[in-house]
Design a protein around this motif. Structure first.
Motif, PDB file in Angstrom:
ATOM      1  N   GLN A  13     -39.355 -15.126  -3.817  1.00 21.07           N
ATOM      2  CA  GLN A  13     -39.468 -13.364  -2.533  1.00 21.07           C
ATOM      3  C   GLN A  13     -40.387 -12.974  -3.961  1.00 21.07           C
ATOM      4  O   GLN A  13     -41.476 -12.376  -3.670  1.00 21.07           O
ATOM      5  CB  GLN A  13     -38.552 -13.240  -2.834  1.00 21.07           C
ATOM      6  N   ALA A  14     -40.439 -12.804  -5.257  1.00 19.55           N
ATOM      7  CA  ALA A  14     -41.336 -12.088  -6.136  1.00 19.55           C
ATOM      8  C   ALA A  14     -42.682 -12.967  -6.315  1.00 19.55           C
ATOM      9  O   ALA A  14     -43.932 -12.153  -5.852  1.00 19.55           O
ATOM     10  CB  ALA A  14     -40.748 -12.289  -7.529  1.00 19.55           C
ATOM     11  N   VAL A  18     -45.660 -10.333  -4.957  1.00 14.72           N
ATOM     12  CA  VAL A  18     -46.240  -9.035  -5.907  1.00 14.72           C
ATOM     13  C   VAL A  18     -47.611  -8.732  -5.915  1.00 14.72           C
ATOM     14  O   VAL A  18     -47.947  -7.450  -6.290  1.00 14.72           O
ATOM     15  CB  VAL A  18     -45.802 -10.634  -7.282  1.00 14.72           C
ATOM     16  N   ASN A  19     -48.592  -9.718  -5.558  1.00 15.28           N
ATOM     17  CA  ASN A  19     -50.019  -9.363  -4.947  1.00 15.28           C
ATOM     18  C   ASN A  19     -49.700  -8.277  -4.010  1.00 15.28           C
ATOM     19  O   ASN A  19     -50.861  -7.610  -3.314  1.00 15.28           O
ATOM     20  CB  ASN A  19     -50.550 -10.604  -4.692  1.00 15.28           C
ATOM     21  N   ARG A  20     -48.841  -7.990  -3.130  1.00 19.45           N
ATOM     22  CA  ARG A  20     -48.336  -6.732  -1.674  1.00 19.45           C
ATOM     23  C   ARG A  20     -48.595  -5.437  -2.947  1.00 19.45           C
ATOM     24  O   ARG A  20     -48.633  -4.850  -1.557  1.00 19.45           O
ATOM     25  CB  ARG A  20     -47.742  -7.705  -0.704  1.00 19.45           C
ATOM     26  N   VAL A  21     -47.593  -5.413  -3.583  1.00 22.45           N
ATOM     27  CA  VAL A  21     -47.056  -4.461  -4.392  1.00 22.45           C
ATOM     28  C   VAL A  21     -48.066  -4.188  -5.119  1.00 22.45           C
ATOM     29  O   VAL A  21     -48.440  -3.228  -5.209  1.00 22.45           O
ATOM     30  CB  VAL A  21     -45.480  -4.623  -3.982  1.00 22.45           C
ATOM     31  N   LEU A  26     -55.476 -11.579 -10.549  1.00 28.01           N
ATOM     32  CA  LEU A  26     -55.501 -13.208 -10.288  1.00 28.01           C
ATOM     33  C   LEU A  26     -54.238 -12.653  -9.268  1.00 28.01           C
ATOM     34  O   LEU A  26     -53.062 -12.260  -8.670  1.00 28.01           O
ATOM     35  CB  LEU A  26     -54.029 -13.470 -10.944  1.00 28.01           C
ATOM     36  N   ARG A  27     -54.180 -13.876  -8.368  1.00 23.93           N
ATOM     37  CA  ARG A  27     -53.628 -13.545  -6.815  1.00 23.93           C
ATOM     38  C   ARG A  27     -52.630 -14.524  -7.318  1.00 23.93           C
ATOM     39  O   ARG A  27     -53.001 -15.898  -7.411  1.00 23.93           O
ATOM     40  CB  ARG A  27     -54.206 -13.820  -5.820  1.00 23.93           C
ATOM     41  N   ALA A  28     -51.219 -15.043  -6.993  1.00 33.67           N
ATOM     42  CA  ALA A  28     -50.444 -15.488  -6.913  1.00 33.67           C
ATOM     43  C   ALA A  28     -50.445 -16.969  -6.110  1.00 33.67           C
ATOM     44  O   ALA A  28     -50.146 -15.557  -4.457  1.00 33.67           O
ATOM     45  CB  ALA A  28     -48.903 -15.615  -7.290  1.00 33.67           C
ATOM     46  N   HIS A 330     -36.046  -6.528  -7.441  1.00 37.18           N
ATOM     47  CA  HIS A 330     -37.603  -5.595  -7.014  1.00 37.18           C
ATOM     48  C   HIS A 330     -37.497  -6.076  -8.619  1.00 37.18           C
ATOM     49  O   HIS A 330     -38.483  -5.846  -9.134  1.00 37.18           O
ATOM     50  CB  HIS A 330     -37.101  -4.374  -7.361  1.00 37.18           C
ATOM     51  N   SER A 331     -36.227  -6.177  -9.491  1.00 35.81           N
ATOM     52  CA  SER A 331     -36.801  -6.798 -10.726  1.00 35.81           C
ATOM     53  C   SER A 331     -37.411  -8.241 -10.561  1.00 35.81           C
ATOM     54  O   SER A 331     -38.273  -8.442 -11.988  1.00 35.81           O
ATOM     55  CB  SER A 331     -35.213  -6.973 -11.742  1.00 35.81           C
ATOM     56  N   PHE A 332     -37.785  -8.567  -9.886  1.00 36.26           N
ATOM     57  CA  PHE A 332     -38.178 -10.024 -10.586  1.00 36.26           C
ATOM     58  C   PHE A 332     -39.731 -10.120  -9.532  1.00 36.26           C
ATOM     59  O   PHE A 332     -40.007 -10.638 -10.121  1.00 36.26           O
ATOM     60  CB  PHE A 332     -37.188 -11.834  -9.397  1.00 36.26           C
ATOM     61  N   THR A 333     -40.143  -9.261  -9.217  1.00 40.69           N
ATOM     62  CA  THR A 333     -40.649  -8.622  -8.390  1.00 40.69           C
ATOM     63  C   THR A 333     -42.279  -8.322 -10.115  1.00 40.69           C
ATOM     64  O   THR A 333     -43.238  -8.565  -9.842  1.00 40.69           O
ATOM     65  CB  THR A 333     -41.739  -7.625  -7.021  1.00 40.69           C
ATOM     66  N   HIS A 334     -41.158  -7.236 -10.486  1.00 45.15           N
ATOM     67  CA  HIS A 334     -41.787  -6.445 -11.890  1.00 45.15           C
ATOM     68  C   HIS A 334     -41.632  -7.650 -12.981  1.00 45.15           C
ATOM     69  O   HIS A 334     -43.008  -7.513 -13.395  1.00 45.15           O
ATOM     70  CB  HIS A 334     -40.515  -5.421 -12.160  1.00 45.15           C
TER      71      HIS A 334
END
Ligand SMILES: NC(=O)c1ccc[n+]([C@@H]2O[C@H](COP(=O)([O-])OP(=O)(O)OC[C@H]3O[C@@H](n4cnc5c(N)ncnc54)[C@H](O)[C@@H]3O)[C@@H](O)[C@H]2O)c1
Length: 379
Positions: A13-14, A18-21, A26-28, A330-334
């Motif tokens: 999910q993260a 991550v690149n959308r937020v 770099l892009r994942a 969200h902690s994982f996206t961060h």
């Protein structure tokens, strides 16, 4: 990514988000996911958004189109996968606790240091550091708003194995998990408190307990939910771990990690008391921070509830307007944001393997203290 269940889903999910937020250099790309069962891993790849599925993590390590290995397996495989990935020049993000033993963790640190010389980065997944209220608490402490920290009071409480019929899943087996509540959830509060205070645990007096010593062997197992069969096996980890500790900056601390706190689902709470003020973080209200500023006029004093959703708060500006809260995921996206940025800018992400090794040494000291009848044990 290796492993696709609980943490695999959270990390996927993260990576997707991550690149959308966040604006990152770099892009994942979600290239490949690994699991041991072919049809299950194929289904997971499709569900979680990975391009291809493989059944041996060595294939990921050997792939030219993969730059990062994300380890989301139980602790018994962290060491082997991380060391092989680093040796192959892949950046590594590894779930916590770093390993099952201090010896394994030490060899992972050595591999990370060697790889670092060639620009290869590594990080351990203590995601709670990246809850905005926790990151902000660290800023308050570092800015001196709490003064000298005297007390640290940390609990992490769950209740998912209170039922004696809950089966002997991998988290209850020492050879798979390293330890029980201690390494699973105790590790989080050790890392979190060391992070927010900037102080390391230097010594402990501990006790651990295993309340239910025999459990049904799992007939069907999937992470935290499972059912048991007729045969039983021995629980080889702690159900609860409690310890007092000294920290390097002079603070004294209490820690409690339990899977037997009936009614507590994921109750992580940390309170700091300093010479100028206090603060409380509670994961069940993760958009908030309680702050007591002891320097204001006496008649106005009291705990203030800070809603940590302002653009000035860490990570928040990239998301929603003030008051529109964030959650666990969200902690994982961060975490991925900070990792990608570190890789892109050639910096070392935190927590490093060395930071996670320090946590591992605390866990080890807790076990040694408990085994010695709670004697004082240096980390
Ligand atoms: N950061 C957090 O908040 C948090 C929360 C839960 C778990 N964790 C950590 O994440 C790790 C995984 O825990 P989980 O809850 O996701 O477990 P889980 O049981 O839900 O998933 C484990 C996954 O690993 C796979 N796996 C196991 N051995 C493998 C191997 N040799 N090769 C390939 N795949 C393998 C399993 O098939 C499964 O997909 C553990 O280290 C755990 O401590 C961290």
């Amino acid at each position: 990514m290796v492993g696709y269940a609980f943490m695999g889903a959270a990390h996927s999910q993260a990576w997707r988000t991550v690149n959308r937020v966040f604006d990152l250099p770099l892009r994942a790309r979600l290239t490949a996911v690994c699991g041991r069962d072919e049809s299950n891993v194929r289904a997971a790849a499709s569900r979680l958004g990975w391009e291809r599925a493989v059944t041996d993590w060595r294939e990921l390590v050997a792939s030219d189109d993969i730059d990062v290995i994300d380890i989301c397996t139980p602790g018994d495989s962290h060491c082997e996968i991380a060391i092989a990935a680093l040796a192959a020049g892949k950046h590594v993000i590894c779930e916590k606790p770093l390993a099952n033993t201090v010896e394994e963790a030490r060899s992972m640190v050595a591999a990370a240091e060697a790889a670092r010389a060639g620009g290869v980065r590594s990080m351990c997944g203590y995601n709670y550091r990246r809850v905005p209220a926790v990151s902000y608490l660290r800023q308050l402490v570092a800015g001196g708003r709490l003064g000298t920290i005297r007390h640290v009071r940390a609990v992490y409480l769950q209740d998912w194995i209170v039922d004696p019929e809950f089966p002997l899943v991998w988290r209850l087996q020492k050879d798979k998990a390293g330890s029980g509540a201690l390494g699973d959830i105790g590790a989080h509060i050790v890392d979190l408190t060391q992070y927010v205070t900037g102080q390391a645990v230097t010594g402990v007096s501990a006790l651990t307990e295993t309340f239910i010593k025999e459990r049904p062997l799992p007939s069907a197992s999937s992470g935290l939910s499972a059912s048991g069969g007729a045969e039983t096996g021995t629980v080889t980890v702690d159900d609860a771990a409690l310890f007092i500790a000294r920290l390097s900056g002079g603070a004294v601390a209490t820690y409690e990690a339990s899977r037997f706190a009936t009614g507590r689902k994921n109750g992580l709470r940390v309170e700091l008391n300093g010479s100028k003020g206090s603060a409380v973080f509670d994961l069940e209200r993760l958009n908030e921070l309680e702050f007591y500023d002891g320097t204001g006029p006496g008649a106005e004093q009291g705990f203030t509830r800070i809603l940590v959703t302002e653009p000035d708060h860490p990570y928040v500006a990239a998301w929603w307007p003030p008051g529109h809260g964030l959650g666990y995921e969200h902690s994982f996206t961060h975490q991925m944001r900070d990792f990608v940025e570190a890789v892109a800018t050639g910096k070392d992400p935190e927590p490093s393997f060395a930071d996670a090794f320090q946590v591992q040494r605390v866990l080890d000291a807790v076990e040694r203290s408990s085994a010695s009848g709670s004697g004082w044990t240096d980390v």
